[in-house]
Design a protein around this motif. Sequence first.
Motif, PDB file in Angstrom:
ATOM      1  N   TYR A 104     -10.603   5.612   3.461  1.00 12.81           N
ATOM      2  CA  TYR A 104     -11.889   5.573   3.430  1.00 12.81           C
ATOM      3  C   TYR A 104     -11.636   5.197   2.109  1.00 12.81           C
ATOM      4  CZ  TYR A 104     -15.279   8.606   0.614  1.00 12.81           C
ATOM      5  OH  TYR A 104     -16.471   8.813   0.137  1.00 12.81           O
ATOM      6  N   LEU A 105     -12.480   3.936   1.233  1.00 13.05           N
ATOM      7  CA  LEU A 105     -12.713   3.057   0.656  1.00 13.05           C
ATOM      8  C   LEU A 105     -14.128   3.001   0.185  1.00 13.05           C
ATOM      9  CD1 LEU A 105     -10.725  -0.294   1.770  1.00 13.05           C
ATOM     10  CD2 LEU A 105     -10.293   1.326   0.174  1.00 13.05           C
ATOM     11  N   LEU A 106     -14.295   3.125  -1.515  1.00 10.51           N
ATOM     12  CA  LEU A 106     -15.339   2.590  -1.908  1.00 10.51           C
ATOM     13  C   LEU A 106     -15.916   1.206  -2.099  1.00 10.51           C
ATOM     14  CD1 LEU A 106     -14.992   4.575  -5.349  1.00 10.51           C
ATOM     15  CD2 LEU A 106     -16.496   5.167  -3.182  1.00 10.51           C
ATOM     16  N   LYS A 107     -17.203   0.737  -1.974  1.00 15.35           N
ATOM     17  CA  LYS A 107     -17.267  -0.591  -1.739  1.00 15.35           C
ATOM     18  C   LYS A 107     -17.154  -1.604  -2.822  1.00 15.35           C
ATOM     19  CE  LYS A 107     -20.784   0.736   1.154  1.00 15.35           C
ATOM     20  NZ  LYS A 107     -23.145   0.285   1.348  1.00 15.35           N
ATOM     21  N   ASP A 108     -16.633  -0.828  -4.155  1.00 12.36           N
ATOM     22  CA  ASP A 108     -16.778  -1.698  -4.659  1.00 12.36           C
ATOM     23  C   ASP A 108     -14.950  -2.928  -4.107  1.00 12.36           C
ATOM     24  OD1 ASP A 108     -18.134  -0.894  -6.348  1.00 12.36           O
ATOM     25  OD2 ASP A 108     -17.478   0.238  -7.558  1.00 12.36           O
ATOM     26  N   ARG A 109     -14.419  -2.021  -3.518  1.00 11.24           N
ATOM     27  CA  ARG A 109     -13.786  -2.436  -3.374  1.00 11.24           C
ATOM     28  C   ARG A 109     -13.142  -3.835  -1.889  1.00 11.24           C
ATOM     29  NH1 ARG A 109     -10.083  -0.175  -6.909  1.00 11.24           N
ATOM     30  NH2 ARG A 109     -11.141   1.790  -6.966  1.00 11.24           N
ATOM     31  N   VAL A 110     -14.827  -3.903  -1.380  1.00 11.40           N
ATOM     32  CA  VAL A 110     -14.735  -5.313  -0.697  1.00 11.40           C
ATOM     33  C   VAL A 110     -14.698  -5.942  -1.544  1.00 11.40           C
ATOM     34  CG1 VAL A 110     -16.706  -5.985   1.263  1.00 11.40           C
ATOM     35  CG2 VAL A 110     -15.986  -3.221   0.604  1.00 11.40           C
ATOM     36  N   PHE A 111     -14.756  -6.318  -2.480  1.00 11.02           N
ATOM     37  CA  PHE A 111     -15.112  -7.554  -3.018  1.00 11.02           C
ATOM     38  C   PHE A 111     -14.150  -7.333  -4.420  1.00 11.02           C
ATOM     39  CE2 PHE A 111     -19.239  -5.272  -3.795  1.00 11.02           C
ATOM     40  CZ  PHE A 111     -19.673  -6.219  -3.619  1.00 11.02           C
ATOM     41  N   ASP A 112     -13.179  -7.559  -3.606  1.00  8.52           N
ATOM     42  CA  ASP A 112     -10.907  -7.086  -3.894  1.00  8.52           C
ATOM     43  C   ASP A 112     -10.826  -8.036  -2.066  1.00  8.52           C
ATOM     44  OD1 ASP A 112      -8.355  -7.991  -3.832  1.00  8.52           O
ATOM     45  OD2 ASP A 112      -8.163  -6.903  -5.146  1.00  8.52           O
ATOM     46  N   ALA A 113     -10.763  -9.586  -1.649  1.00  8.35           N
ATOM     47  CA  ALA A 113     -10.799  -9.401  -0.702  1.00  8.35           C
ATOM     48  C   ALA A 113      -9.039  -9.024   0.176  1.00  8.35           C
ATOM     49  CB  ALA A 113     -11.135 -11.357  -0.129  1.00  8.35           C
ATOM     50  N   GLU A 114      -7.946  -9.182  -1.014  1.00  9.48           N
ATOM     51  CA  GLU A 114      -7.072  -8.891  -0.254  1.00  9.48           C
ATOM     52  C   GLU A 114      -6.787  -7.743   0.065  1.00  9.48           C
ATOM     53  OE1 GLU A 114      -2.462 -10.055  -2.153  1.00  9.48           O
ATOM     54  OE2 GLU A 114      -4.026 -10.951  -2.495  1.00  9.48           O
ATOM     55  N   GLN A 115      -6.523  -7.014  -0.815  1.00 12.21           N
ATOM     56  CA  GLN A 115      -7.210  -5.956  -0.666  1.00 12.21           C
ATOM     57  C   GLN A 115      -8.069  -4.847   0.503  1.00 12.21           C
ATOM     58  OE1 GLN A 115      -8.991  -2.887  -4.159  1.00 12.21           O
ATOM     59  NE2 GLN A 115      -6.922  -1.717  -4.150  1.00 12.21           N
ATOM     60  N   PHE A 116      -9.270  -5.703   0.593  1.00 12.73           N
ATOM     61  CA  PHE A 116      -9.908  -4.849   1.147  1.00 12.73           C
ATOM     62  C   PHE A 116      -9.151  -4.940   3.123  1.00 12.73           C
ATOM     63  CE2 PHE A 116     -13.705  -5.677   4.255  1.00 12.73           C
ATOM     64  CZ  PHE A 116     -13.620  -4.283   4.960  1.00 12.73           C
ATOM     65  N   VAL A 117      -8.538  -6.181   3.035  1.00  9.18           N
ATOM     66  CA  VAL A 117      -8.571  -6.974   4.244  1.00  9.18           C
ATOM     67  C   VAL A 117      -7.099  -5.921   4.752  1.00  9.18           C
ATOM     68  CG1 VAL A 117      -7.465  -8.661   5.953  1.00  9.18           C
ATOM     69  CG2 VAL A 117      -8.776  -9.294   4.064  1.00  9.18           C
ATOM     70  N   ASP A 118      -6.143  -6.007   3.712  1.00  6.66           N
ATOM     71  CA  ASP A 118      -4.664  -5.092   4.055  1.00  6.66           C
ATOM     72  C   ASP A 118      -5.505  -4.065   4.419  1.00  6.66           C
ATOM     73  OD1 ASP A 118      -2.047  -4.513   3.634  1.00  6.66           O
ATOM     74  OD2 ASP A 118      -3.353  -3.128   1.587  1.00  6.66           O
ATOM     75  N   ALA A 119      -6.364  -2.831   3.629  1.00  9.39           N
ATOM     76  CA  ALA A 119      -7.131  -2.271   4.411  1.00  9.39           C
ATOM     77  C   ALA A 119      -6.903  -1.815   5.236  1.00  9.39           C
ATOM     78  CB  ALA A 119      -8.009  -1.160   3.503  1.00  9.39           C
ATOM     79  N   VAL A 120      -7.979  -2.563   5.967  1.00  8.06           N
ATOM     80  CA  VAL A 120      -8.050  -2.711   7.142  1.00  8.06           C
ATOM     81  C   VAL A 120      -7.207  -2.816   8.325  1.00  8.06           C
ATOM     82  CG1 VAL A 120     -10.103  -3.927   9.354  1.00  8.06           C
ATOM     83  CG2 VAL A 120     -10.462  -3.868   7.262  1.00  8.06           C
ATOM     84  N   ARG A 121      -6.180  -4.131   8.034  1.00 12.47           N
ATOM     85  CA  ARG A 121      -4.772  -4.439   8.553  1.00 12.47           C
ATOM     86  C   ARG A 121      -3.752  -2.634   8.891  1.00 12.47           C
ATOM     87  NH1 ARG A 121      -4.448  -9.083  10.216  1.00 12.47           N
ATOM     88  NH2 ARG A 121      -4.950 -10.606   8.895  1.00 12.47           N
TER      89      ARG A 121
END
Length: 217
Positions: A104-121
Amino acid sequence: MRVVLAEDLFLLRDGLVRLLEAHGFEIAAAVETGPELSRALAELEPDVAVVDVRLPPTLTDEGLQCALKARRDRPGLPVLVLSQHVEQLYARELLADGNGGVGYLLKDRVFDAEQFVDAVRRVAGGGTAMDPQVIQQLLSRRAAEGRPLERLTPRELEVLELMAQGRTNAAIAGRLVVTERAIAKHTANIFAKLSLEVSDDDNRRVLAVLAYLDHGR
């Protein structure tokens, strides 16, 4: 790794597609409505779903409900939910079945590419990726209600918050600049004080703690 993406805003959807593809993900489908999401999840059987909470036609919690149904039909389907704001009810619903592979992420986190991709993985691998703001609100609410969190020391609360985000003991140790043995000791103390069974399964322990905090068990 095959991804089904659901986001009704074209620019954000297109940006997420490009970002995920650039990091080696295969986009099985990129949809904008609840019915399209339901069909894609049922027919394509992706490795992970990245889903906006609010989708047409209702623009309420259509995306979340589609994801929850898909997880009932296929237990353990990894789902990362994106939301504009912290909604504790949505976080609780997502965690309610006790299975892994949730985020569960806030959309603001999407703009941090590394953090978002890490979350998806992490979610695709069966782990958890909870937004720090969600965890902070859950912890704050329980502390305000005088629940057993008051038994924890400030350092234990800090460790608990990082645990609930889905971080391993090694990652927490690195973040707090202490030894992994120290974190293991804090973790054992936290579980003992909250009357939770100690487990080496990172996903299971996080879900247990979040369920405890959210339901007051």
